[in-house]
Design a protein around this motif. Structure first.
Motif, short mmCIF file in Angstrom:
data_model
loop_
_atom_site.label_atom_id
_atom_site.label_comp_id
_atom_site.label_asym_id
_atom_site.label_seq_id
_atom_site.Cartn_x
_atom_site.Cartn_y
_atom_site.Cartn_z
N THR A 73 0.85 -1.19 0.00
CA THR A 73 0.00 0.00 0.00
C THR A 73 0.88 1.24 0.00
OG1 THR A 73 -1.74 -1.14 1.26
CG2 THR A 73 -1.80 1.26 1.24
N ASP A 114 -5.19 10.04 0.53
CA ASP A 114 -5.34 9.30 -0.73
C ASP A 114 -4.33 8.17 -0.77
OD1 ASP A 114 -5.89 8.45 -3.26
OD2 ASP A 114 -5.03 10.20 -4.29
N SER A 140 -3.25 4.06 -2.26
CA SER A 140 -3.36 3.21 -3.45
C SER A 140 -4.45 2.17 -3.24
CB SER A 140 -2.02 2.53 -3.74
OG SER A 140 -1.67 1.65 -2.68
N GLY A 141 -4.97 1.63 -4.34
CA GLY A 141 -6.06 0.68 -4.28
C GLY A 141 -5.74 -0.58 -3.51
N TYR A 167 -4.85 -0.81 -0.63
CA TYR A 167 -5.25 -0.62 0.77
C TYR A 167 -6.51 -1.41 1.13
CZ TYR A 167 -6.49 2.03 5.04
OH TYR A 167 -6.83 2.41 6.32
N ASP A 168 -7.44 -1.60 0.20
CA ASP A 168 -8.69 -2.29 0.54
C ASP A 168 -8.72 -3.74 0.05
OD1 ASP A 168 -9.10 -2.01 -2.17
OD2 ASP A 168 -11.14 -1.23 -2.00
N LEU A 192 -9.13 6.48 -2.59
CA LEU A 192 -8.31 5.41 -3.17
C LEU A 192 -8.02 5.77 -4.62
CD1 LEU A 192 -9.99 2.15 -1.77
CD2 LEU A 192 -7.93 3.31 -0.95
N ASP A 193 -6.75 5.92 -4.92
CA ASP A 193 -6.31 6.32 -6.26
C ASP A 193 -7.05 7.56 -6.74
OD1 ASP A 193 -4.45 4.23 -6.48
OD2 ASP A 193 -5.98 2.83 -7.18
#
Length: 340
Positions: free
Chosen positions: A159, A174, A176-177, A179-180, A212-213
């Motif tokens: 992340t 913000d 990066s994707g 993270y989820d 996110l992104d």
């Protein structure tokens, strides 16, 4: 001859009239320059930690343009010097400047997990991008010393932080994707709590909203955690230990007397803080009362004297006595170096 004298007097008077305004103008310019210089010095004198919270977009502790230095030597946190009890310290978000004019390092905390609860660990970041530096240090995960003492993270490896911006005490983070990715409800809640606790360690930040992104997040992860409004520490009360020690931190070196502060949500706001020295002996174990408890989180800030039988590796244990049977309910253990 009289004509020449008259002409000389006329010339002198004309010269005097021209010279006087020039002298006055030069004096005015000198006064203005001195005033400007004095004002400039006052403007760089700095502010007290936690003072001057701004509701306008801030780069102090907010921007993500520069990676902060999030490293500490494993097992060697900042030394906790004895100080008088006062309002708990938090890092200032004004731009700290050393006497030589360079930016200085700012101590702060990042929040990992100890068991299933958030637990702070010391880090040092570079001003003015202090919040961005702290979050990048959080994303890097616990060091070896911290891992050996049970500190973990729910944030997926890889992340990255794109940016942090602050407006009206709300930090927009913000990430990066990555993270989820993955994990159940507890993991998702925990990784959100880690970011929120780390960001709100800074006094200019009260709440966090996520992207996110570059896209705003209103529903997080497969569990659909609602994030349509900024969130604060209070939204993750279940992930905070009933006694959260904010200082001293894991790996710190302490000296007597030691200042201990944090927050608590215990029965009748009562808690215990036990210090164990390198010989395994209890050298302090006072009762402490927080500002509130029994369902409401309050704060505590005490200075504890102690006399170790031997200096070296020790522990600060935060616990409370069960009102039902009197047994000790341990909330956290903080490994320390305990000195005289």
């Amino acid at each position: 001859m009289n004509s020449r004298i008259s002409n000389r007097h006329t010339t002198r008077h004309t010269s005097d009239r021209l010279r006087r305004p020039m002298v006055l103008a030069a004096a005015a310019l000198l006064v203005s320059s001195l005033a400007t210089a004095c004002g400039g010095e006052a403007g760089t004198s700095g502010t007290s930690p936690g003072a001057g919270r701004s509701s306008t977009p801030s780069t102090d502790g907010a921007t993500g343009g520069t990676t902060g230095n999030g490293n500490t030597t494993p097992g060697q946190g900042t030394s906790t010097e004895p100080t008088a009890p006062a309002t708990p310290n938090v890092p200032a978000t004004t731009t700290p400047v050393t006497p030589g004019g360079g930016l200085r390092q700012v101590p702060t905390s990042v929040y990992f997990l100890h068991g299933e609860k958030v637990s702070p660990a010391p880090r040092t970041v570079t001003a003015p991008t202090t919040a961005a530096g702290a979050l990048r240090a959080l994303l890097a995960g616990p060091n070896r010393y911290e891992s050996r003492h049970g500190r973990t993270t729910a944030i997926p490896v890889g992340t990255t932080l794109h940016s942090v911006s602050v407006r009206n005490h709300v930090a927009t983070v913000d990430l990066s994707g990555r993270y989820d990715d993955g994990g159940g409800s507890l993991s998702m809640q925990a990784r959100l709590a880690q970011v929120v606790f780390t960001a709100t360690r800074f006094p200019a930040i009260h709440k966090v909203q996520f992207e996110l992104d570059g896209k705003p997040v209103t529903s997080f992860g497969g569990e659909g955690i609602v994030l349509n409004e900024p969130v604060s520490r209070a939204d993750f009360e279940e992930l905070a230990p009933l006694i959260l020690v904010e200082s001293p931190l894991i790996g710190d070196t302490i000296h007597t007397p030691v200042r201990v502060w944090g927050s608590a949500n215990t029965f009748e706001a009562t808690l215990r803080l036990k210090i164990t020295d390198a010989a395994g002996r209890t050298v302090a174990n006072p009762y402490v009362t927080a500002t509130s408890g029994t369902g409401t989180r309050g704060t505590f800030d005490v200075t504890i004297p102690y006399k170790p039988t031997r200096s070296g590796t020790g522990t600060l244990t935060a616990y409370w006595d069960s009102p039902e049977d009197g047994r000790a309910v341990v909330e956290d253990r903080v490994p320390l170096t305990v000195n005289r």
